[in-house]
Design an enzyme around this catalytic site. Structure first.
Site, mmCIF file in Angstrom:
data_model
loop_
_atom_site.group_PDB
_atom_site.id
_atom_site.type_symbol
_atom_site.label_atom_id
_atom_site.label_comp_id
_atom_site.label_asym_id
_atom_site.label_seq_id
_atom_site.Cartn_x
_atom_site.Cartn_y
_atom_site.Cartn_z
ATOM 1 N N ASP A 81 0.886 -1.169 0.000
ATOM 2 C CA ASP A 81 0.000 0.000 0.000
ATOM 3 C C ASP A 81 0.919 1.213 0.000
ATOM 4 O O ASP A 81 1.588 1.490 0.994
ATOM 5 C CB ASP A 81 -0.893 -0.018 1.244
ATOM 6 C CG ASP A 81 -1.860 1.163 1.292
ATOM 7 O OD1 ASP A 81 -1.607 2.184 0.621
ATOM 8 O OD2 ASP A 81 -2.866 1.072 2.023
ATOM 9 N N VAL A 82 0.973 1.929 -1.119
ATOM 10 C CA VAL A 82 1.976 2.988 -1.265
ATOM 11 C C VAL A 82 1.749 4.147 -0.307
ATOM 12 O O VAL A 82 2.647 4.971 -0.107
ATOM 13 C CB VAL A 82 2.041 3.509 -2.718
ATOM 14 C CG1 VAL A 82 2.470 2.411 -3.669
ATOM 15 C CG2 VAL A 82 0.720 4.140 -3.144
ATOM 16 N N ASN A 108 3.104 4.620 -10.491
ATOM 17 C CA ASN A 108 1.848 4.540 -11.223
ATOM 18 C C ASN A 108 0.615 4.407 -10.340
ATOM 19 O O ASN A 108 -0.474 4.784 -10.752
ATOM 20 C CB ASN A 108 1.929 3.339 -12.183
ATOM 21 C CG ASN A 108 0.582 2.959 -12.754
ATOM 22 O OD1 ASN A 108 0.046 3.648 -13.623
ATOM 23 N ND2 ASN A 108 0.018 1.858 -12.261
ATOM 24 N N TYR A 177 -8.619 14.342 -7.589
ATOM 25 C CA TYR A 177 -7.741 13.716 -8.581
ATOM 26 C C TYR A 177 -6.917 14.779 -9.310
ATOM 27 O O TYR A 177 -5.697 14.659 -9.447
ATOM 28 C CB TYR A 177 -8.592 12.922 -9.569
ATOM 29 C CG TYR A 177 -7.798 12.127 -10.582
ATOM 30 C CD1 TYR A 177 -7.185 10.922 -10.224
ATOM 31 C CD2 TYR A 177 -7.674 12.557 -11.902
ATOM 32 C CE1 TYR A 177 -6.469 10.182 -11.157
ATOM 33 C CE2 TYR A 177 -6.960 11.821 -12.836
ATOM 34 C CZ TYR A 177 -6.359 10.637 -12.451
ATOM 35 O OH TYR A 177 -5.646 9.908 -13.374
ATOM 36 N N LYS A 181 -2.790 15.353 -9.344
ATOM 37 C CA LYS A 181 -2.035 15.197 -10.583
ATOM 38 C C LYS A 181 -1.283 16.479 -10.941
ATOM 39 O O LYS A 181 -0.169 16.423 -11.486
ATOM 40 C CB LYS A 181 -2.962 14.753 -11.718
ATOM 41 C CG LYS A 181 -3.517 13.348 -11.538
ATOM 42 C CD LYS A 181 -2.411 12.297 -11.404
ATOM 43 C CE LYS A 181 -2.948 10.889 -11.316
ATOM 44 N NZ LYS A 181 -1.874 9.869 -11.253
#
Length: 272
Positions: A81-82, A108, A177, A181
């Protein structure tokens, strides 16, 4: 690729979508890849799709660097789990124990979060989950990879961040989101600058409408800035994977700082 040594990559979010496609492309073209993701069964499916020899966890090979020296591509599945620093640290330990070095991180892993929710209705927990995964997770993985690449001999390596078209232009009701980004672009630039003295090249790929589970709704119609639902074209995710591999296999003296790959007719230039 250096014929004398198999190159080593980490791909996060490797259990599905773009991560799976990139991992399969790298494995099939001679890289050994640590497949990182939250579901071990999905990681195993990725390894099987590539036809790669698969292992799990750390310490299951015959000493650090065994696979890299032997020249046989291998998939190493590591549940990660990053957003958890301990998981990211364990991932890098597993890679170092198995392969002895790291040549590429494809950063990613990400989530879109709840779709179609106006900003005034977005729950803070949902915002935090997107930020923890997309931004904090990317930072944690890049930081850990940076430390490994700086210390290894010879030093250096490459980090490629998955930015998205939304790093430039938002969709309606995508505040979490889009914010993450855009932040990834700043992360990419800063890492690229700080990595210069150590041979660490950092770039970003901004992807639009690759055919994955995340984009399966596109042909049926997606909300546009004018309030209409409009079908959008998608492209083969394999085209994304080949672009990432091109970036990855450049010599460290060359770097694709930013690349955009997208379905040709999608509404991006002129979106909204």
């Amino acid at each position: 690729m250096n014929a004398m040594r198999t190159k080593i990559a980490i791909v996060t979010g490797a259990g599905s979508g773009i991560g799976r496609a990139v991992a399969v492309e790298l494995l099939r073209t001679g890289w050994s890849v640590a497949l990182a993701g939250r579901r071990e069964d999905k990681l195993s499916e990725t390894a099987a799709e590539a036809g790669a020899t698969a292992g799990a966890g750390a310490g299951q090979a015959g000493g650090a660097g065994t696979a890299a020296r032997a020249g046989a591509p291998e998939a190493l599945c590591v549940r990660t789990d990053v957003s958890r620093p301990g998981d990211v640290d364990a991932l890098l330990v597993a890679v170092r124990d198995r392969f002895g070095r790291l040549d590429l991180l494809f950063n990613n892993a990400g989530t879109f979060g709840p779709g179609g929710v106006p900003v005034e209705e977005l729950d803070y927990a949902a915002w935090r989950h997107v930020v923890d995964t997309n931004l904090n997770g990317a930072f944690l993985c890049a930081q850990a990879a940076y430390r490994q690449m700086k210390e290894q001999d010879p030093h250096g390596g490459r980090i490629i961040n998955n930015g998205s078209i939304s790093a430039h232009t938002p969709r309606p009701h995508s505040v979490a989101y889009t914010a993450t980004k855009h932040a990834l672009t700043g992360l990419t630039k800063s890492l690229s600058l700080d990595g210069r003295p150590y041979g660490i090249a950092v770039g970003q790929i901004d992807i639009g409408n690759a055919a994955t589970d995340m984009t399966e709704r596109m042909p049926a119609g997606v909300l546009q800035a004018n309030g209409q639902l409009t079908p959008e074209p998608v492209m083969d995710v394999a085209d994304v994977a080949r672009t990432v591999r091109h970036m990855a296999e450049l010599p460290l003296e060359a770097n694709v700082q930013f690349a955009t790959v997208m379905a040709t007719a999608m509404p991006y230039v002129g979106r909204g």
